[in-house]
Motif scaffolding. Structure first.
Motif, PDB file in Angstrom:
ATOM      1  N   GLY A  56     -10.648  -3.791  -2.468  1.00  0.00           N
ATOM      2  CA  GLY A  56      -9.500  -3.666  -1.558  1.00  0.00           C
ATOM      3  C   GLY A  56      -9.228  -2.187  -1.312  1.00  0.00           C
ATOM      4  N   LYS A  57      -7.955  -1.880  -1.115  1.00  0.00           N
ATOM      5  CA  LYS A  57      -7.596  -0.501  -0.733  1.00  0.00           C
ATOM      6  C   LYS A  57      -7.987   0.511  -1.818  1.00  0.00           C
ATOM      7  CE  LYS A  57      -3.481  -2.254   0.085  1.00  0.00           C
ATOM      8  NZ  LYS A  57      -3.842  -3.675   0.196  1.00  0.00           N
ATOM      9  N   ILE A  58      -7.622   0.195  -3.065  1.00  0.00           N
ATOM     10  CA  ILE A  58      -7.899   1.158  -4.139  1.00  0.00           C
ATOM     11  C   ILE A  58      -9.395   1.183  -4.460  1.00  0.00           C
ATOM     12  CG2 ILE A  58      -7.433   1.749  -6.564  1.00  0.00           C
ATOM     13  CD1 ILE A  58      -4.622   0.441  -6.155  1.00  0.00           C
ATOM     14  N   GLY A  59      -9.997  -0.004  -4.521  1.00  0.00           N
ATOM     15  CA  GLY A  59     -11.430  -0.081  -4.818  1.00  0.00           C
ATOM     16  C   GLY A  59     -12.243   0.736  -3.828  1.00  0.00           C
TER      17      GLY A  59
ATOM     18  N   ASN B  69      -9.878   0.785 -16.586  1.00  0.00           N
ATOM     19  CA  ASN B  69      -8.966  -0.216 -16.039  1.00  0.00           C
ATOM     20  C   ASN B  69      -7.669   0.444 -15.606  1.00  0.00           C
ATOM     21  OD1 ASN B  69      -7.592  -2.484 -15.285  1.00  0.00           O
ATOM     22  ND2 ASN B  69      -7.351  -3.337 -17.344  1.00  0.00           N
ATOM     23  N   THR B  70      -7.494   0.540 -14.276  1.00  0.00           N
ATOM     24  CA  THR B  70      -6.228   1.041 -13.738  1.00  0.00           C
ATOM     25  C   THR B  70      -5.520  -0.087 -12.986  1.00  0.00           C
ATOM     26  OG1 THR B  70      -7.390   1.804 -11.766  1.00  0.00           O
ATOM     27  CG2 THR B  70      -6.959   3.463 -13.473  1.00  0.00           C
ATOM     28  N   SER B  71      -5.904  -1.332 -13.277  1.00  0.00           N
ATOM     29  CA  SER B  71      -5.350  -2.419 -12.472  1.00  0.00           C
ATOM     30  C   SER B  71      -4.224  -3.159 -13.204  1.00  0.00           C
ATOM     31  CB  SER B  71      -6.465  -3.366 -12.059  1.00  0.00           C
ATOM     32  OG  SER B  71      -6.368  -3.637 -10.704  1.00  0.00           O
TER      33      SER B  71
ATOM     34  N   ALA C 248       0.867  -1.187   0.000  1.00  0.00           N
ATOM     35  CA  ALA C 248       0.000   0.000   0.000  1.00  0.00           C
ATOM     36  C   ALA C 248       0.891   1.220   0.000  1.00  0.00           C
ATOM     37  CB  ALA C 248      -0.869   0.007   1.256  1.00  0.00           C
ATOM     38  N   TYR C 249       0.697   2.090  -0.941  1.00  0.00           N
ATOM     39  CA  TYR C 249       1.438   3.357  -0.867  1.00  0.00           C
ATOM     40  C   TYR C 249       0.457   4.496  -0.878  1.00  0.00           C
ATOM     41  CZ  TYR C 249       1.664   1.871  -5.799  1.00  0.00           C
ATOM     42  OH  TYR C 249       1.382   1.374  -7.033  1.00  0.00           O
ATOM     43  N   SER C 250      -0.208   4.693  -2.020  1.00  0.00           N
ATOM     44  CA  SER C 250      -1.281   5.674  -1.985  1.00  0.00           C
ATOM     45  C   SER C 250      -2.429   5.133  -2.818  1.00  0.00           C
ATOM     46  CB  SER C 250      -0.813   7.015  -2.543  1.00  0.00           C
ATOM     47  OG  SER C 250      -1.951   7.810  -2.834  1.00  0.00           O
TER      48      SER C 250
ATOM     49  N   ASN D  83     -18.285  -6.112  -6.674  1.00  0.00           N
ATOM     50  CA  ASN D  83     -18.122  -7.560  -6.689  1.00  0.00           C
ATOM     51  C   ASN D  83     -16.714  -7.889  -6.190  1.00  0.00           C
ATOM     52  OD1 ASN D  83     -17.047 -10.067  -8.547  1.00  0.00           O
ATOM     53  ND2 ASN D  83     -19.118 -10.330  -7.795  1.00  0.00           N
ATOM     54  N   ASP D  84     -16.645  -8.868  -5.294  1.00  0.00           N
ATOM     55  CA  ASP D  84     -15.363  -9.283  -4.739  1.00  0.00           C
ATOM     56  C   ASP D  84     -15.588 -10.660  -4.115  1.00  0.00           C
ATOM     57  OD1 ASP D  84     -13.048  -9.577  -2.936  1.00  0.00           O
ATOM     58  OD2 ASP D  84     -12.716  -7.439  -3.250  1.00  0.00           O
ATOM     59  N   PRO D  85     -14.726 -11.645  -4.397  1.00  0.00           N
ATOM     60  CA  PRO D  85     -14.926 -12.970  -3.787  1.00  0.00           C
ATOM     61  C   PRO D  85     -14.764 -12.938  -2.263  1.00  0.00           C
ATOM     62  CG  PRO D  85     -12.864 -12.913  -5.029  1.00  0.00           C
ATOM     63  CD  PRO D  85     -13.573 -11.616  -5.297  1.00  0.00           C
TER      64      PRO D  85
ATOM     65  N   LEU E 267      -8.094   3.324 -20.336  1.00  0.00           N
ATOM     66  CA  LEU E 267      -7.130   2.270 -20.007  1.00  0.00           C
ATOM     67  C   LEU E 267      -5.812   2.866 -19.540  1.00  0.00           C
ATOM     68  CD1 LEU E 267      -7.646   0.189 -23.290  1.00  0.00           C
ATOM     69  CD2 LEU E 267      -8.869  -0.084 -21.119  1.00  0.00           C
ATOM     70  N   ASP E 268      -5.466   2.593 -18.286  1.00  0.00           N
ATOM     71  CA  ASP E 268      -4.148   3.012 -17.804  1.00  0.00           C
ATOM     72  C   ASP E 268      -3.154   1.867 -17.987  1.00  0.00           C
ATOM     73  OD1 ASP E 268      -2.336   4.844 -16.447  1.00  0.00           O
ATOM     74  OD2 ASP E 268      -2.408   3.424 -14.771  1.00  0.00           O
ATOM     75  N   VAL E 269      -3.687   0.702 -18.304  1.00  0.00           N
ATOM     76  CA  VAL E 269      -2.859  -0.496 -18.454  1.00  0.00           C
ATOM     77  C   VAL E 269      -3.353  -1.242 -19.688  1.00  0.00           C
ATOM     78  CG1 VAL E 269      -2.195  -0.827 -16.033  1.00  0.00           C
ATOM     79  CG2 VAL E 269      -4.431  -1.611 -16.789  1.00  0.00           C
TER      80      VAL E 269
END
Ligand code: NAI
Length: 326
Positions: free
Chosen positions: A151-154, A226-228, A97-99, A171-173, A252-254
């Protein structure tokens, strides 16, 4: 002084590492870490690597032969590291985790730009073209944001969406029960969302989570961001959906084939990736070069945590941010 081989080094990486480093001799290499460049780590017991380095078994085995004992990933994701190969040979640490705000804010920035066509408006007004034709967007307020991975970013992204008055579904398992997040099935999320943002890691389960089927469920005006990691999206299926106007746009960042392109100036080269070339040419596609993390705060935190992990390793302390084969 212990020597660290620092791969894929860019000027903005060096700023905080140079400011905070007291204990190591850092050898910066522009080259990515990959089987062909491993030799640069000779004489170093540690390497520092990044998202597009190829740290599969060939690289890991060669690093082990050189006497490297630790790989410090200066990023959160580690899908490019063979933990199987590293197991028993060397430690692997990351910066979990950073930011989260850096990435979440970039995701929202991209959506705003795409929705309100700011990328078009910016270019038009520089040419004194003040026409508004073709620039109609939609109110974010009251629309539904679908977040995959809480998670943290979501979660940081969810907070931003709520600030916009959006209805958020996720949605998250591993749902965070008690968080007040409205979890739905992935099918419901694809059908109901006006914007969909990906914040899950790249794993075997999430590879091409956005595919022909999921795209077919989305609303025709929905925006996908999509930034993942690039391989969460089947890029050819995305291009087909955009061509057939089955979704409204993509930010799209990725990108799944980003490794040899992103972070580099390719403006004088012939880029032969046809899918990327077509995506870039679409007015409703926005691409940034894996930049979502790039804030001063994030870079400082990445450097501090990485140097802390390396310090702990060389002084025999337990590693807080070690990743192991599961
Ligand atoms: P995190 O570990 O805090 O959260 C990830 C969440 O995804 C967890 O809640 C997990 O349960 C969930 N998840 C796992 N499998 C899933 C699935 N099949 N479907 C839906 N959700 C699933 O990670 P964090 O810090 O929020 O980062 C998320 C990702 O963002 C990283 O894995 C990395 O790939 C990417 N990232 C991108 C950056 C950029 O500059 N573009 C910078 C930092 C991270």
């Amino acid at each position: 002084m212990e020597k660290i081989a620092f791969f894929d080094a860019k000027p903005y990486d060096r700023v905080w590492f140079d400011k905070l480093n007291r204990d190591f001799e850092i050898r910066y290499f522009e080259s990515k870490l990959r089987p062909e460049s491993v030799q640069l780590a000779e004489g170093c017991r540690a390497v520092c690597a990044f998202v597009n380095d190829d740290i599969g078994s060939a690289t890991v085995n060669s690093l082990a032969k050189l006497g490297v004992e630790i790989i410090a990933m200066r990023c959160a994701g580690y899908n490019n590291v063979s933990l199987e190969a590293a197991s028993g040979k060397m430690k692997v640490v990351r910066v979990p985790a950073y930011s989260p705000y850096s990435v979440a804010e970039h995701a929202m920035g991209m959506i705003l730009m795409l929705n309100r066509k700011l990328h078009k408006a910016y270019i038009r007004t520089r040419d004194f073209n003040f026409s508004l034709n073709g620039l109609v967007g939609f109110d974010m307020h009251g629309k539904t944001a679908g977040v995959i991975g809480t998670g943290k970013i979501g979660r940081a992204f969810i907070d931003i969406c709520r600030g916009f008055g959006m209805n958020v579904i996720a949605n998250d398992p591993y749902p965070d029960t008690g968080s007040g997040i409205n979890y739905v099935t992935s099918e419901e999320l694809f059908r109901q969302s006006d914007i969909i943002s990906l914040h899950c890691p790249l794993t075997n389960d999430t590879h091409h989570i956005i595919n022909e089927r999921s795209l077919s469920l989305m609303k025709p005006e929905s925006l996908l961001v999509n930034t993942s990691r690039g391989s969460l999206i089947d890029s050819e299926a995305l291009l087909a959906a955009l061509n057939e106007k089955r979704i409204g746009g993509a930010a799209l960042d990725v990108y799944e084939e980003e490794t040899d392109l992103f972070y580099n100036d390719n403006s004088t080269k012939i880029v032969t990736d046809e899918v990327l070339s077509l995506l870039v040419s679409r007015p409703n596609v926005l691409i940034t070069s894996h930049q979502a993390y790039l804030t001063r705060e994030a870079l400082q935190s990445i450097a501090a945590t990485t140097l802390e992990s390396l310090g702990d390793f060389f002084s025999g302390k337990p590693l807080k941010y070690e990743i192991k084969r599961s």
